[in-house]
Design a protein around this motif. Sequence first.
Motif, PDB file in Angstrom:
ATOM      1  N   ARG A 165       0.840  -1.205   0.000  1.00  0.00           N
ATOM      2  CA  ARG A 165       0.000   0.000   0.000  1.00  0.00           C
ATOM      3  C   ARG A 165       0.873   1.253   0.000  1.00  0.00           C
ATOM      4  O   ARG A 165       0.569   2.255  -0.662  1.00  0.00           O
ATOM      5  CB  ARG A 165      -0.928   0.011   1.216  1.00  0.00           C
ATOM      6  CG  ARG A 165      -1.747   1.292   1.309  1.00  0.00           C
ATOM      7  CD  ARG A 165      -2.619   1.332   2.546  1.00  0.00           C
ATOM      8  NE  ARG A 165      -2.665   2.701   3.014  1.00  0.00           N
ATOM      9  CZ  ARG A 165      -2.997   3.058   4.215  1.00  0.00           C
ATOM     10  NH1 ARG A 165      -3.319   2.157   5.117  1.00  0.00           N
ATOM     11  NH2 ARG A 165      -3.019   4.316   4.553  1.00  0.00           N
TER      12      ARG A 165
ATOM     13  N   ASN B 200       2.167   1.751  -3.522  1.00  0.00           N
ATOM     14  CA  ASN B 200       1.098   2.218  -4.411  1.00  0.00           C
ATOM     15  C   ASN B 200       0.731   3.672  -4.137  1.00  0.00           C
ATOM     16  O   ASN B 200       0.537   4.463  -5.069  1.00  0.00           O
ATOM     17  CB  ASN B 200      -0.147   1.331  -4.272  1.00  0.00           C
ATOM     18  CG  ASN B 200       0.094  -0.076  -4.755  1.00  0.00           C
ATOM     19  OD1 ASN B 200       0.977  -0.330  -5.564  1.00  0.00           O
ATOM     20  ND2 ASN B 200      -0.681  -1.013  -4.239  1.00  0.00           N
ATOM     21  N   ASP B 201       0.620   4.020  -2.842  1.00  0.00           N
ATOM     22  CA  ASP B 201       0.281   5.406  -2.486  1.00  0.00           C
ATOM     23  C   ASP B 201       1.372   6.377  -2.936  1.00  0.00           C
ATOM     24  O   ASP B 201       1.082   7.481  -3.417  1.00  0.00           O
ATOM     25  CB  ASP B 201       0.064   5.536  -0.981  1.00  0.00           C
ATOM     26  CG  ASP B 201      -1.253   4.938  -0.508  1.00  0.00           C
ATOM     27  OD1 ASP B 201      -2.067   4.514  -1.358  1.00  0.00           O
ATOM     28  OD2 ASP B 201      -1.461   4.885   0.725  1.00  0.00           O
TER      29      ASP B 201
ATOM     30  N   LEU C 104       0.922   7.026  -6.586  1.00  0.00           N
ATOM     31  CA  LEU C 104      -0.222   7.923  -6.820  1.00  0.00           C
ATOM     32  C   LEU C 104       0.167   9.380  -6.587  1.00  0.00           C
ATOM     33  O   LEU C 104      -0.121  10.258  -7.414  1.00  0.00           O
ATOM     34  CB  LEU C 104      -1.379   7.576  -5.873  1.00  0.00           C
ATOM     35  CG  LEU C 104      -2.281   6.417  -6.202  1.00  0.00           C
ATOM     36  CD1 LEU C 104      -3.243   6.152  -5.031  1.00  0.00           C
ATOM     37  CD2 LEU C 104      -3.067   6.685  -7.474  1.00  0.00           C
TER      38      LEU C 104
ATOM     39  N   GLN D 254       0.619  12.453  -9.360  1.00  0.00           N
ATOM     40  CA  GLN D 254      -0.167  13.681  -9.219  1.00  0.00           C
ATOM     41  C   GLN D 254       0.749  14.903  -9.141  1.00  0.00           C
ATOM     42  O   GLN D 254       0.464  15.945  -9.734  1.00  0.00           O
ATOM     43  CB  GLN D 254      -1.069  13.597  -7.980  1.00  0.00           C
ATOM     44  CG  GLN D 254      -1.939  14.817  -7.769  1.00  0.00           C
ATOM     45  CD  GLN D 254      -3.002  14.999  -8.847  1.00  0.00           C
ATOM     46  OE1 GLN D 254      -3.267  14.103  -9.658  1.00  0.00           O
ATOM     47  NE2 GLN D 254      -3.611  16.153  -8.866  1.00  0.00           N
TER      48      GLN D 254
ATOM     49  N   SER E 283       2.898   8.997   2.734  1.00  0.00           N
ATOM     50  CA  SER E 283       2.978   9.384   1.323  1.00  0.00           C
ATOM     51  C   SER E 283       2.437  10.787   1.051  1.00  0.00           C
ATOM     52  O   SER E 283       2.361  11.203  -0.098  1.00  0.00           O
ATOM     53  CB  SER E 283       2.275   8.382   0.397  1.00  0.00           C
ATOM     54  OG  SER E 283       2.892   7.121   0.462  1.00  0.00           O
TER      55      SER E 283
ATOM     56  N   THR F 201      -2.423  14.223  -0.817  1.00  0.00           N
ATOM     57  CA  THR F 201      -2.501  13.039   0.036  1.00  0.00           C
ATOM     58  C   THR F 201      -3.073  11.885  -0.777  1.00  0.00           C
ATOM     59  O   THR F 201      -3.887  12.115  -1.683  1.00  0.00           O
ATOM     60  CB  THR F 201      -3.376  13.275   1.283  1.00  0.00           C
ATOM     61  OG1 THR F 201      -4.704  13.556   0.866  1.00  0.00           O
ATOM     62  CG2 THR F 201      -2.831  14.439   2.116  1.00  0.00           C
ATOM     63  N   PRO F 202      -2.663  10.663  -0.464  1.00  0.00           N
ATOM     64  CA  PRO F 202      -3.174   9.507  -1.219  1.00  0.00           C
ATOM     65  C   PRO F 202      -4.698   9.401  -1.154  1.00  0.00           C
ATOM     66  O   PRO F 202      -5.325   9.057  -2.159  1.00  0.00           O
ATOM     67  CB  PRO F 202      -2.511   8.310  -0.559  1.00  0.00           C
ATOM     68  CG  PRO F 202      -1.354   8.841   0.189  1.00  0.00           C
ATOM     69  CD  PRO F 202      -1.681  10.263   0.538  1.00  0.00           C
ATOM     70  N   LYS F 203      -5.264   9.705  -0.009  1.00  0.00           N
ATOM     71  CA  LYS F 203      -6.715   9.555   0.181  1.00  0.00           C
ATOM     72  C   LYS F 203      -7.502  10.365  -0.849  1.00  0.00           C
ATOM     73  O   LYS F 203      -8.519   9.910  -1.363  1.00  0.00           O
ATOM     74  CB  LYS F 203      -7.089   9.989   1.597  1.00  0.00           C
ATOM     75  CG  LYS F 203      -8.524   9.737   1.970  1.00  0.00           C
ATOM     76  CD  LYS F 203      -8.765  10.101   3.419  1.00  0.00           C
ATOM     77  CE  LYS F 203     -10.199   9.793   3.815  1.00  0.00           C
ATOM     78  NZ  LYS F 203     -10.446  10.110   5.221  1.00  0.00           N
ATOM     79  N   GLU F 204      -7.023  11.569  -1.173  1.00  0.00           N
ATOM     80  CA  GLU F 204      -7.740  12.408  -2.135  1.00  0.00           C
ATOM     81  C   GLU F 204      -7.613  11.907  -3.575  1.00  0.00           C
ATOM     82  O   GLU F 204      -8.332  12.360  -4.447  1.00  0.00           O
ATOM     83  CB  GLU F 204      -7.256  13.867  -2.053  1.00  0.00           C
ATOM     84  CG  GLU F 204      -5.875  14.084  -2.621  1.00  0.00           C
ATOM     85  CD  GLU F 204      -5.291  15.453  -2.351  1.00  0.00           C
ATOM     86  OE1 GLU F 204      -4.548  15.949  -3.204  1.00  0.00           O
ATOM     87  OE2 GLU F 204      -5.585  16.025  -1.284  1.00  0.00           O
ATOM     88  N   LEU F 205      -6.716  10.966  -3.814  1.00  0.00           N
ATOM     89  CA  LEU F 205      -6.480  10.460  -5.175  1.00  0.00           C
ATOM     90  C   LEU F 205      -7.153   9.117  -5.436  1.00  0.00           C
ATOM     91  O   LEU F 205      -7.056   8.590  -6.532  1.00  0.00           O
ATOM     92  CB  LEU F 205      -4.973  10.340  -5.421  1.00  0.00           C
ATOM     93  CG  LEU F 205      -4.180  11.643  -5.253  1.00  0.00           C
ATOM     94  CD1 LEU F 205      -2.693  11.376  -5.354  1.00  0.00           C
ATOM     95  CD2 LEU F 205      -4.628  12.677  -6.270  1.00  0.00           C
ATOM     96  N   LYS F 206      -7.814   8.563  -4.418  1.00  0.00           N
ATOM     97  CA  LYS F 206      -8.421   7.242  -4.567  1.00  0.00           C
ATOM     98  C   LYS F 206      -9.903   7.346  -4.851  1.00  0.00           C
ATOM     99  O   LYS F 206     -10.548   8.307  -4.578  1.00  0.00           O
ATOM    100  CB  LYS F 206      -8.199   6.410  -3.298  1.00  0.00           C
ATOM    101  CG  LYS F 206      -6.743   6.062  -3.115  1.00  0.00           C
ATOM    102  CD  LYS F 206      -6.534   5.251  -1.852  1.00  0.00           C
ATOM    103  CE  LYS F 206      -5.064   4.899  -1.676  1.00  0.00           C
ATOM    104  NZ  LYS F 206      -4.813   4.150  -0.487  1.00  0.00           N
TER     105      LYS F 206
END
Length: 162
Positions: free
Chosen positions: A28, A31-32, A35, A39, A132, A157-162
Amino acid sequence: MKTIILVRHGKSSWEYDVIDRERPLKSRGENDAELVANQFVKINDFIPKNIFSSPANRALSTCKIFVRLFGISQNSINVDECLYDFVGENVIDFIKKLPNDYDDVMIFGHNHAFTSISNIFGSTYIDNLPTSGLVKINFEIDNWRDLEKGTTEFIITPKELK
């Protein structure tokens, strides 16, 4: 003008019985990091020339993912012991001692140091820089030793890209 890009290492694995410095990234985390790096390339107008990393495995591995996606040599990574810092004082000292011909730097390291530095020097408060996570801060200074409050250009942040 000077620019700092702070990147917190990707999610690390506690699966292995190793010392803190040797903890690897989880898949993870890998992967993050990809991402966020992709971006960053999309929204930023340059690839940083001066890239520094903590010697910790998880930070250096995150750094190598970014450098690979930037399409530049792994030899462009500078590892510095001062960046293995969780408070932020050593990282701030490191930044203030940078050569003044470096207008932009990207630093890979750790929390709580990076959340703290982002809040001390950036214009946007963040509660916690996640794994990340990336913060870009611009400064109206010519000399790194004059580091003062700057302007947070963006946070990824990774969360905003998922």
